[in-house]
Design a protein around this motif. Structure first.
Motif: not given
Length: 148
Positions: A103-117
């Motif tokens: 679920s969190i990964l799908l949230k992160i998907k919406n913020f391109p370039g947040q490789y560390a997150a």
């Protein structure tokens, strides 16, 4: 210096070299990360949750949790809360439910370039499902030209 160049320089500066025991130097790095980019902040968090084995005995879990809170309490971003929760669990060497991480990964998907997150989240619940979603997100960012 471009944001990407600043980010790369900052990451190289702290990668396996974070001054865990030096509060003043740590605070300066936190402020520097905040001034650069969200990914720089999350890379700093990654350094807190992935302490090199050689330094693990020198720094307490409490100090790491304090540094994590100190970092993220000064930064506003939609990913701060989930990354803080994951970070605390990783510092305490606890795993997170795979469904929560997906679920969190799908949230992160919406913020391109947040490789560390993305990396922090994946570390919290390693599995083939998590790895596959990680790869899908990277591909999605790169295919849209939003990877940086």
């Amino acid at each position: 210096m471009s944001r990407t160049t600043q980010e790369i320089h900052f990451i190289n500066k702290i990668d396996c070299k974070f001054p865990y025991a030096n509060a003043h130097a740590a605070e300066q790095l936190i402020q520097e990360a905040i001034a650069i980019s969200p990914n720089a902040v999350f890379k700093l968090v990654e350094e807190l949750v992935r302490v090199p084995e050689s330094k693990r005995k020198e720094i307490s879990i409490e100090t790491l949790c304090q540094l994590l809170e100190q970092t993220l309490s000064k930064y506003q971003h939609p990913l701060v809360d989930p990354i803080c929760q994951i970070g605390q669990l990783l510092i305490k060497e606890q795993k997170t439910a795979q469904s929560d991480i997906l679920s969190i990964l799908l949230k992160i998907k919406n913020f391109p370039g947040q490789y560390a997150a993305l990396s922090i989240a994946c570390d919290a619940s390693p599995s083939s499902k998590v790895d596959n979603l990680y790869q899908e997100i990277i591909y999605f960012w790169e295919s849209k030209g939003d990877a940086n």
